[in-house]
Design an enzyme around this catalytic site. Structure first.
Site, mmCIF file in Angstrom:
data_model
loop_
_atom_site.group_PDB
_atom_site.id
_atom_site.type_symbol
_atom_site.label_atom_id
_atom_site.label_comp_id
_atom_site.label_asym_id
_atom_site.label_seq_id
_atom_site.Cartn_x
_atom_site.Cartn_y
_atom_site.Cartn_z
ATOM 1 N N TYR A 14 1.160 -1.214 0.224
ATOM 2 C CA TYR A 14 -0.293 -0.006 0.248
ATOM 3 C C TYR A 14 0.350 1.037 -0.517
ATOM 4 O O TYR A 14 0.485 2.017 -0.049
ATOM 5 C CB TYR A 14 -1.009 0.344 1.160
ATOM 6 N N HIS A 19 -4.626 6.227 -0.727
ATOM 7 C CA HIS A 19 -5.705 6.284 -0.323
ATOM 8 C C HIS A 19 -4.606 6.329 1.367
ATOM 9 O O HIS A 19 -4.324 6.329 2.397
ATOM 10 C CB HIS A 19 -5.708 4.907 0.252
ATOM 11 N N PHE A 65 -7.296 -1.700 8.486
ATOM 12 C CA PHE A 65 -7.875 -1.279 7.541
ATOM 13 C C PHE A 65 -8.187 0.003 7.743
ATOM 14 O O PHE A 65 -8.848 0.349 9.098
ATOM 15 C CB PHE A 65 -8.729 -2.165 6.764
ATOM 16 N N ASN A 67 -10.745 1.131 6.099
ATOM 17 C CA ASN A 67 -12.514 1.789 6.616
ATOM 18 C C ASN A 67 -12.466 1.295 8.351
ATOM 19 O O ASN A 67 -14.005 1.655 8.497
ATOM 20 C CB ASN A 67 -12.838 0.482 5.862
#
Length: 194
Positions: A14, A19, A65, A67
């Site tokens: 990531y 993000h 994560f 979210n």
């Protein structure tokens, strides 16, 4: 004490994704103050404790994560008795803003950001945030999830240091008590990847 939480996803795959721009900037802050990250499993987070001027500052990168960041934030703010309205700052990417646009706000909705929605579900809407624009012309060509988890274009990468520097100035304002709602446009509308 001030608490600054950045939204992002843990894991090397990531790194440098849209993000994770919040993680990138909070890493820059930690590096500038020679801070060291340590894992706090009880908080489900990586934490870096700093002293900036006379203020103790806690930098936080959730290990949940993206979210689910609200669970980490609630646990830490409960533990340290943080006032959400004055002593908390959240750094996050914002798909509704063009790349190079930065907004500071002291309240607001999630605007479709599931990480923000997770935070709002835990502590409400009245907390300070720095919104970092990631939208570009490529956005409508691919699925939303693929876009936010995609990497910045070569053109965009040239401006990430400038964006980080501006966010760090705004972070300093927050720490010193001079945070206010503003909009900054550092880059002309981004074109598609080359």
């Amino acid at each position: 004490m001030k608490l600054i939480l950045a939204q992002g996803n843990v894991g090397n795959n990531y790194n440098n994704t849209r993000h994770n721009v919040g993680f990138r900037i909070i890493d820059d802050i930690a590096r500038n103050y020679q801070g060291i990250w340590s894992e706090k499993k009880a908080f489900r987070a990586l934490v870096c404790e700093l002293r900036i001027g006379s203020e103790k500052v806690l930098l936080v990168k959730p290990t949940t994560f993206y979210n689910l960041t609200g669970f980490t934030l609630k646990t830490i703010t409960d533990f340290y008795k943080i006032d959400f309205t004055t002593d908390l700052l959240v750094l996050h990417d914002d798909l509704s803003l063009d790349f190079g646009v930065i907004k500071t706000r002291d309240t607001g909705s999630a605007g479709g950001n599931k990480g923000l929605q997770s935070i709002i579900s835990q502590i409400g809407v009245d907390f300070r945030r720095i919104k970092i624009g990631i939208n570009n012309d490529k956005r409508n060509l691919i699925a939303k999830s693929d876009f936010v988890l995609g990497h910045f274009t070569k053109d965009e990468q040239q401006f990430l240091s400038d964006i980080s520097n501006q966010v760090q100035i705004l972070t300093q304002n927050f720490i010193s008590g001079s945070f206010e709602n503003s909009t900054y446009k550092l880059v002309k509308k981004s074109k598609s990847a080359r």
